[in-house]
Scaffold this active site. Structure first.
Site, PDB file in Angstrom:
ATOM      1  N   GLY A  12       0.819  -1.212   0.000  1.00 54.69           N
ATOM      2  CA  GLY A  12       0.000   0.000   0.000  1.00 54.69           C
ATOM      3  C   GLY A  12       0.848   1.254   0.000  1.00 54.69           C
ATOM      4  O   GLY A  12       0.752   2.078   0.904  1.00 54.69           O
ATOM      5  N   SER A  14       1.191   3.797  -2.416  1.00 60.59           N
ATOM      6  CA  SER A  14       0.916   4.908  -3.334  1.00 60.59           C
ATOM      7  C   SER A  14       0.927   6.263  -2.641  1.00 60.59           C
ATOM      8  O   SER A  14       1.298   7.277  -3.233  1.00 60.59           O
ATOM      9  CB  SER A  14      -0.428   4.697  -4.048  1.00 60.59           C
ATOM     10  OG  SER A  14      -1.497   4.696  -3.127  1.00 60.59           O
ATOM     11  N   GLY A  16       0.195   8.292   1.666  1.00 59.77           N
ATOM     12  CA  GLY A  16      -0.090   8.126   3.092  1.00 59.77           C
ATOM     13  C   GLY A  16       0.997   7.419   3.876  1.00 59.77           C
ATOM     14  O   GLY A  16       2.198   7.644   3.661  1.00 59.77           O
ATOM     15  N   ASP A  53      -1.993  -6.524  -5.962  1.00 63.61           N
ATOM     16  CA  ASP A  53      -3.270  -6.372  -5.274  1.00 63.61           C
ATOM     17  C   ASP A  53      -3.314  -7.442  -4.191  1.00 63.61           C
ATOM     18  O   ASP A  53      -3.439  -8.634  -4.498  1.00 63.61           O
ATOM     19  CB  ASP A  53      -4.426  -6.547  -6.254  1.00 63.61           C
ATOM     20  CG  ASP A  53      -5.781  -6.176  -5.643  1.00 63.61           C
ATOM     21  OD1 ASP A  53      -5.937  -6.330  -4.412  1.00 63.61           O
ATOM     22  OD2 ASP A  53      -6.677  -5.747  -6.389  1.00 63.61           O
ATOM     23  N   SER A 132      -2.732  -1.952  12.099  1.00 59.05           N
ATOM     24  CA  SER A 132      -4.139  -2.147  12.432  1.00 59.05           C
ATOM     25  C   SER A 132      -4.773  -0.762  12.541  1.00 59.05           C
ATOM     26  O   SER A 132      -4.614   0.064  11.647  1.00 59.05           O
ATOM     27  CB  SER A 132      -4.287  -2.943  13.734  1.00 59.05           C
ATOM     28  OG  SER A 132      -5.639  -3.140  14.064  1.00 59.05           O
ATOM     29  N   TYR A 146     -15.012  -2.714   9.099  1.00 57.51           N
ATOM     30  CA  TYR A 146     -13.630  -2.261   9.287  1.00 57.51           C
ATOM     31  C   TYR A 146     -13.108  -2.696  10.650  1.00 57.51           C
ATOM     32  O   TYR A 146     -11.987  -3.207  10.762  1.00 57.51           O
ATOM     33  CB  TYR A 146     -13.569  -0.742   9.148  1.00 57.51           C
ATOM     34  CG  TYR A 146     -12.178  -0.176   9.267  1.00 57.51           C
ATOM     35  CD1 TYR A 146     -11.224  -0.420   8.288  1.00 57.51           C
ATOM     36  CD2 TYR A 146     -11.820   0.623  10.348  1.00 57.51           C
ATOM     37  CE1 TYR A 146      -9.948   0.106   8.381  1.00 57.51           C
ATOM     38  CE2 TYR A 146     -10.544   1.155  10.448  1.00 57.51           C
ATOM     39  CZ  TYR A 146      -9.611   0.898   9.467  1.00 57.51           C
ATOM     40  OH  TYR A 146      -8.333   1.415   9.565  1.00 57.51           O
ATOM     41  N   SER A 149     -12.318  -6.394  10.659  1.00 51.91           N
ATOM     42  CA  SER A 149     -11.085  -6.732   9.940  1.00 51.91           C
ATOM     43  C   SER A 149      -9.851  -6.327  10.731  1.00 51.91           C
ATOM     44  O   SER A 149      -8.850  -7.056  10.765  1.00 51.91           O
ATOM     45  CB  SER A 149     -11.084  -6.070   8.557  1.00 51.91           C
ATOM     46  OG  SER A 149     -10.966  -4.663   8.646  1.00 51.91           O
ATOM     47  N   LYS A 150      -9.904  -5.184  11.384  1.00 49.34           N
ATOM     48  CA  LYS A 150      -8.735  -4.722  12.129  1.00 49.34           C
ATOM     49  C   LYS A 150      -8.570  -5.472  13.460  1.00 49.34           C
ATOM     50  O   LYS A 150      -7.448  -5.613  13.951  1.00 49.34           O
ATOM     51  CB  LYS A 150      -8.820  -3.212  12.347  1.00 49.34           C
ATOM     52  CG  LYS A 150      -8.607  -2.406  11.070  1.00 49.34           C
ATOM     53  CD  LYS A 150      -7.266  -2.721  10.419  1.00 49.34           C
ATOM     54  CE  LYS A 150      -6.954  -1.819   9.248  1.00 49.34           C
ATOM     55  NZ  LYS A 150      -5.630  -2.103   8.650  1.00 49.34           N
ATOM     56  N   THR A 181      -4.610  11.130   5.941  1.00 46.85           N
ATOM     57  CA  THR A 181      -4.483  10.336   4.725  1.00 46.85           C
ATOM     58  C   THR A 181      -5.798  10.371   3.957  1.00 46.85           C
ATOM     59  O   THR A 181      -6.790  10.941   4.413  1.00 46.85           O
ATOM     60  CB  THR A 181      -4.137   8.865   5.049  1.00 46.85           C
ATOM     61  OG1 THR A 181      -5.272   8.237   5.659  1.00 46.85           O
ATOM     62  CG2 THR A 181      -2.935   8.773   5.983  1.00 46.85           C
TER      63      THR A 181
END
Length: 234
Positions: A12, A14, A16, A53, A132, A146, A149-150, A181
């Site tokens: 990840g 790109s 932030g 991905d 996380s 969310y 998942s975290k 971000t």
């Protein structure tokens, strides 16, 4: 860990936190492989971007193979940063959005970590840092997917560090509060502001844990902005 000359993978990248982390690791002399769907605006002799991905194991495998071919066999650092959040009531959020969050935030951690661990264990050195969220320690209204998942990232991190600690491999889970971000772009009612933490703040935290003594292990780190609403009015 001494970082200079060693290989790091960051997902990840790109923008932030991911991009800030890449820049911090490059400044320490690391060779950095950035995995992501979109390449960052970054040119550096020690940075290589590999399209990836993390939702798909074959994509992660391809990025890993390219990294090993171009940079070297031993990945010393993995920063599992790729992630996203979609707001919505549990009974209204779409199945596709729910699966997107878990495929990215949870499965991506598994797909990447399983590939770097064998060599880390063989070398008896390595560090996996999982990003996380504060949402991984509590419940947040309208963010059940969310949060779920975290929380999973937290559980994976805790189980994994106990599996690999005797090999000299570390696993650290970081729980940031609000950061400046693009995470909030699609979340109504939240506007990015200077009262939030900066991406480079999280990157510096990652550097701190990576450079710690081999027998000193940060398991969990929770970080928050000191004044999320700004200075109090006098």
């Amino acid at each position: 860990m001494e970082l200079e000359g060693k290989i790091a993978v960051v997902t990840g990248v790109s923008k932030g936190i991911g991009l800030a982390t890449v820049q911090a690791l490059l400044a320490k002399g690391m060779k950095v492989a950035g995995w992501g769907r979109t390449a960052p605006d970054l040119q550096h002799e020690n940075f290589s971007f590999f399209e990836c991905d993390v939702r798909y194991p074959e994509s992660v495998q391809r990025a890993f193979d390219q990294t090993i071919t171009q940079l070297g066999i031993h990945v010393s650092v993995l920063v599992n940063n790729a992630g996203l959040g979609i707001a919505g009531k549990l009974d209204e959020i779409s199945v596709d959005d729910w699966q997107l969050m878990f495929d990215t935030n949870v499965n991506g951690v598994f797909y990447a970590s399983r590939l770097v661990l064998p060599e880390m264990k063989e070398q008896e050195e390595g560090h996996i840092v999982n990003i996380s969220s504060i949402a991984g320690t509590t419940g947040v209204e309208l963010m059940s997917g969310y949060c779920g998942s975290k929380h999973a990232v937290r559980g994976i991190s805790h189980a994994l560090y106990k599996e690999v600690r005797d090999y000299g491999v570390k696993v650290t889970c970081i729980y940031p509060g609000s950061v400046q971000t693009n995470f909030f772009d699609n979340i109504e009612g939240v506007t990015v502001s200077s009262n939030m933490m900066r991406p480079e703040d999280i990157a510096y935290t990652i550097l701190h844990v990576l450079e710690s003594h081999p027998n000193y292990h940060h398991v969990d780190i929770e970080v928050r902005p000191l004044m999320p609403k700004g200075k109090r009015q006098k």
